[in-house]
Design a protein around this motif. Structure first.
Motif, PDB file in Angstrom:
ATOM      1  N   PHE A   4      33.440  34.647  35.971  1.00  0.00           N
ATOM      2  CA  PHE A   4      34.038  34.253  37.248  1.00  0.00           C
ATOM      3  C   PHE A   4      35.062  33.141  37.041  1.00  0.00           C
ATOM      4  O   PHE A   4      36.163  33.185  37.595  1.00  0.00           O
ATOM      5  CB  PHE A   4      32.965  33.790  38.234  1.00  0.00           C
ATOM      6  CG  PHE A   4      33.543  33.185  39.486  1.00  0.00           C
ATOM      7  CD1 PHE A   4      33.952  33.987  40.531  1.00  0.00           C
ATOM      8  CD2 PHE A   4      33.697  31.803  39.592  1.00  0.00           C
ATOM      9  CE1 PHE A   4      34.514  33.435  41.671  1.00  0.00           C
ATOM     10  CE2 PHE A   4      34.254  31.243  40.720  1.00  0.00           C
ATOM     11  CZ  PHE A   4      34.664  32.048  41.766  1.00  0.00           C
ATOM     12  N   GLN A   5      34.724  32.132  36.261  1.00  0.00           N
ATOM     13  CA  GLN A   5      35.631  31.013  36.046  1.00  0.00           C
ATOM     14  C   GLN A   5      36.905  31.462  35.334  1.00  0.00           C
ATOM     15  O   GLN A   5      38.006  30.992  35.656  1.00  0.00           O
ATOM     16  CB  GLN A   5      34.918  29.913  35.259  1.00  0.00           C
ATOM     17  CG  GLN A   5      33.831  29.219  36.068  1.00  0.00           C
ATOM     18  CD  GLN A   5      33.017  28.237  35.241  1.00  0.00           C
ATOM     19  OE1 GLN A   5      33.012  28.305  34.005  1.00  0.00           O
ATOM     20  NE2 GLN A   5      32.332  27.340  35.912  1.00  0.00           N
ATOM     21  N   ARG A  15      45.010  36.470  45.329  1.00  0.00           N
ATOM     22  CA  ARG A  15      43.754  37.146  45.669  1.00  0.00           C
ATOM     23  C   ARG A  15      43.058  37.681  44.438  1.00  0.00           C
ATOM     24  O   ARG A  15      41.828  37.745  44.385  1.00  0.00           O
ATOM     25  CB  ARG A  15      44.024  38.274  46.666  1.00  0.00           C
ATOM     26  CG  ARG A  15      44.606  37.800  47.984  1.00  0.00           C
ATOM     27  CD  ARG A  15      44.836  38.936  48.941  1.00  0.00           C
ATOM     28  NE  ARG A  15      43.605  39.376  49.554  1.00  0.00           N
ATOM     29  CZ  ARG A  15      43.505  40.423  50.361  1.00  0.00           C
ATOM     30  NH1 ARG A  15      44.576  41.148  50.619  1.00  0.00           N
ATOM     31  NH2 ARG A  15      42.350  40.756  50.878  1.00  0.00           N
ATOM     32  N   ALA A  16      43.839  38.049  43.417  1.00  0.00           N
ATOM     33  CA  ALA A  16      43.251  38.583  42.189  1.00  0.00           C
ATOM     34  C   ALA A  16      44.291  38.589  41.087  1.00  0.00           C
ATOM     35  O   ALA A  16      45.499  38.726  41.353  1.00  0.00           O
ATOM     36  CB  ALA A  16      42.728  40.002  42.416  1.00  0.00           C
ATOM     37  N   PRO A  17      43.877  38.472  39.823  1.00  0.00           N
ATOM     38  CA  PRO A  17      44.814  38.642  38.712  1.00  0.00           C
ATOM     39  C   PRO A  17      45.068  40.122  38.473  1.00  0.00           C
ATOM     40  O   PRO A  17      44.366  40.987  39.005  1.00  0.00           O
ATOM     41  CB  PRO A  17      44.070  38.009  37.534  1.00  0.00           C
ATOM     42  CG  PRO A  17      42.624  38.229  37.862  1.00  0.00           C
ATOM     43  CD  PRO A  17      42.520  38.126  39.355  1.00  0.00           C
ATOM     44  N   LEU A 112      28.047  41.365  38.902  1.00  0.00           N
ATOM     45  CA  LEU A 112      29.197  40.636  39.437  1.00  0.00           C
ATOM     46  C   LEU A 112      30.381  41.583  39.502  1.00  0.00           C
ATOM     47  O   LEU A 112      30.684  42.272  38.525  1.00  0.00           O
ATOM     48  CB  LEU A 112      29.529  39.450  38.525  1.00  0.00           C
ATOM     49  CG  LEU A 112      30.837  38.696  38.803  1.00  0.00           C
ATOM     50  CD1 LEU A 112      30.775  37.976  40.146  1.00  0.00           C
ATOM     51  CD2 LEU A 112      31.134  37.703  37.680  1.00  0.00           C
ATOM     52  N   ILE A 113      31.050  41.641  40.658  1.00  0.00           N
ATOM     53  CA  ILE A 113      32.258  42.453  40.807  1.00  0.00           C
ATOM     54  C   ILE A 113      33.410  41.537  41.207  1.00  0.00           C
ATOM     55  O   ILE A 113      33.314  40.793  42.187  1.00  0.00           O
ATOM     56  CB  ILE A 113      32.075  43.567  41.857  1.00  0.00           C
ATOM     57  CG1 ILE A 113      31.075  44.609  41.350  1.00  0.00           C
ATOM     58  CG2 ILE A 113      33.416  44.244  42.159  1.00  0.00           C
ATOM     59  CD1 ILE A 113      30.840  45.762  42.301  1.00  0.00           C
ATOM     60  N   LEU A 114      34.495  41.602  40.433  1.00  0.00           N
ATOM     61  CA  LEU A 114      35.680  40.777  40.646  1.00  0.00           C
ATOM     62  C   LEU A 114      36.892  41.691  40.818  1.00  0.00           C
ATOM     63  O   LEU A 114      37.114  42.588  39.997  1.00  0.00           O
ATOM     64  CB  LEU A 114      35.915  39.862  39.445  1.00  0.00           C
ATOM     65  CG  LEU A 114      34.778  38.896  39.097  1.00  0.00           C
ATOM     66  CD1 LEU A 114      34.975  38.353  37.679  1.00  0.00           C
ATOM     67  CD2 LEU A 114      34.733  37.755  40.109  1.00  0.00           C
ATOM     68  N   LEU A 126      36.998  44.288  37.890  1.00  0.00           N
ATOM     69  CA  LEU A 126      36.359  43.816  36.671  1.00  0.00           C
ATOM     70  C   LEU A 126      34.928  43.443  37.026  1.00  0.00           C
ATOM     71  O   LEU A 126      34.686  42.847  38.085  1.00  0.00           O
ATOM     72  CB  LEU A 126      37.105  42.586  36.139  1.00  0.00           C
ATOM     73  CG  LEU A 126      36.482  41.827  34.963  1.00  0.00           C
ATOM     74  CD1 LEU A 126      36.509  42.682  33.691  1.00  0.00           C
ATOM     75  CD2 LEU A 126      37.244  40.515  34.738  1.00  0.00           C
ATOM     76  N   GLY A 127      33.973  43.804  36.201  1.00  0.00           N
ATOM     77  CA  GLY A 127      32.580  43.504  36.527  1.00  0.00           C
ATOM     78  C   GLY A 127      31.744  43.188  35.314  1.00  0.00           C
ATOM     79  O   GLY A 127      32.189  43.332  34.164  1.00  0.00           O
ATOM     80  N   MET A 128      30.526  42.757  35.596  1.00  0.00           N
ATOM     81  CA  MET A 128      29.600  42.399  34.528  1.00  0.00           C
ATOM     82  C   MET A 128      28.176  42.601  35.015  1.00  0.00           C
ATOM     83  O   MET A 128      27.863  42.322  36.178  1.00  0.00           O
ATOM     84  CB  MET A 128      29.817  40.939  34.119  1.00  0.00           C
ATOM     85  CG  MET A 128      28.999  40.474  32.949  1.00  0.00           C
ATOM     86  SD  MET A 128      29.490  38.777  32.484  1.00  0.00           S
ATOM     87  CE  MET A 128      28.537  38.604  30.975  1.00  0.00           C
ATOM     88  N   VAL A 129      27.313  43.094  34.139  1.00  0.00           N
ATOM     89  CA  VAL A 129      25.890  43.234  34.431  1.00  0.00           C
ATOM     90  C   VAL A 129      25.122  42.381  33.431  1.00  0.00           C
ATOM     91  O   VAL A 129      25.333  42.508  32.218  1.00  0.00           O
ATOM     92  CB  VAL A 129      25.427  44.705  34.331  1.00  0.00           C
ATOM     93  CG1 VAL A 129      23.907  44.793  34.441  1.00  0.00           C
ATOM     94  CG2 VAL A 129      26.085  45.544  35.417  1.00  0.00           C
ATOM     95  N   THR A 130      24.272  41.504  33.939  1.00  0.00           N
ATOM     96  CA  THR A 130      23.459  40.666  33.068  1.00  0.00           C
ATOM     97  C   THR A 130      21.986  40.849  33.414  1.00  0.00           C
ATOM     98  O   THR A 130      21.624  40.988  34.579  1.00  0.00           O
ATOM     99  CB  THR A 130      23.824  39.180  33.207  1.00  0.00           C
ATOM    100  OG1 THR A 130      23.743  38.794  34.585  1.00  0.00           O
ATOM    101  CG2 THR A 130      25.226  38.916  32.705  1.00  0.00           C
ATOM    102  N   ALA A 131      21.161  40.852  32.391  1.00  0.00           N
ATOM    103  CA  ALA A 131      19.717  40.990  32.579  1.00  0.00           C
ATOM    104  C   ALA A 131      19.109  39.610  32.816  1.00  0.00           C
ATOM    105  O   ALA A 131      19.351  38.681  32.044  1.00  0.00           O
ATOM    106  CB  ALA A 131      19.085  41.644  31.359  1.00  0.00           C
TER     107      ALA A 131
END
Length: 204
Positions: A4-5, A15-17, A112-114, A126-131
């Motif tokens: 996110f950072q 609004r977005a890169p 996380l969805i960006l 762009l996204g990420m899944v963390t356990a």
């Protein structure tokens, strides 16, 4: 938080890169868990790219697969709206969910969805899944169903990520851009966040 950072620095108040601004070398320690979604000709969200650890968790190569196919049937409409919010409404969302393995094991995850600016013709996220936990079986016993537990929408222009402040909730958008929440159209506001119930029920 790191992804996110990075995304927030790249957008520089926009609004977005753009997709072209994402440098894999800058997030090399996160790549195994990240993905990029795009909208296909049927207006469905599909995986354009998916990290190696993410593919291992689901026991298959995710590139080209439908994003909503990861979720149980009753959560697929909400999952689709999360992707659409990233594509069209440029919303940042964090989703907590349980992944159910082939043998019936359960593990909590966070998604996380960006949004990415790809224009009208190339909407992407762009996204990420963390356990949240890493049991011994994760990566060997594939996740075959995902069950949404809750969703938070975040306005990065108004509040730092997961800040403990009080303000109005960020806008939520569903199909056709109308205000929406969970499957029943309701959510719970907690400080500056809107929490959506994903239909999870306690076992009988």
């Amino acid at each position: 938080m790191a992804l996110f950072q990075y995304w927030n620095r790249l957008r520089e108040g926009r609004r977005a890169p753009t997709r072209a601004e994402i440098e894999p070398a800058d997030i090399k320690t996160l790549l195994a868990d990240t993905f990029i979604l795009e909208r296909d000709a049927r207006k469905e969200a599909i995986f354009r790219l998916a990290g190696t650890r993410l593919c291992a968790i689901y026991g298959r190569e995710l590139k080209g697969f439908s994003f909503v196919s990861l979720w149980r049937e009753k959560d697929r409409d909400l999952a689709g709206r999360l992707a659409d919010a990233g594509f069209a409404a440029k919303s940042v969302s964090v989703t907590s969910f349980d992944g159910i393995s082939r043998s019936g094991e359960v593990n909590p995850f966070e998604l996380l969805i960006l949004p990415l600016d790809g224009g009208q013709e190339h909407p992407r996220c762009l996204g990420m899944v963390t356990a949240a936990a890493k049991p011994y079986w994760l990566g060997a016993d594939p996740i075959v169903e995902s069950r949404i537990d809750g969703v938070r929408f975040i306005d990065p222009d108004r509040e730092p990520f997961l800040a403990d402040k009080t303000s109005d909730a960020a806008p939520l958008f569903g199909n056709n851009g109308r205000n929406a929440a969970g499957p029943g159209g309701h959510g719970r506001q907690i400080r500056h966040l809107m929490v959506l119930d994903g239909g999870r029920r306690k076992p009988d």
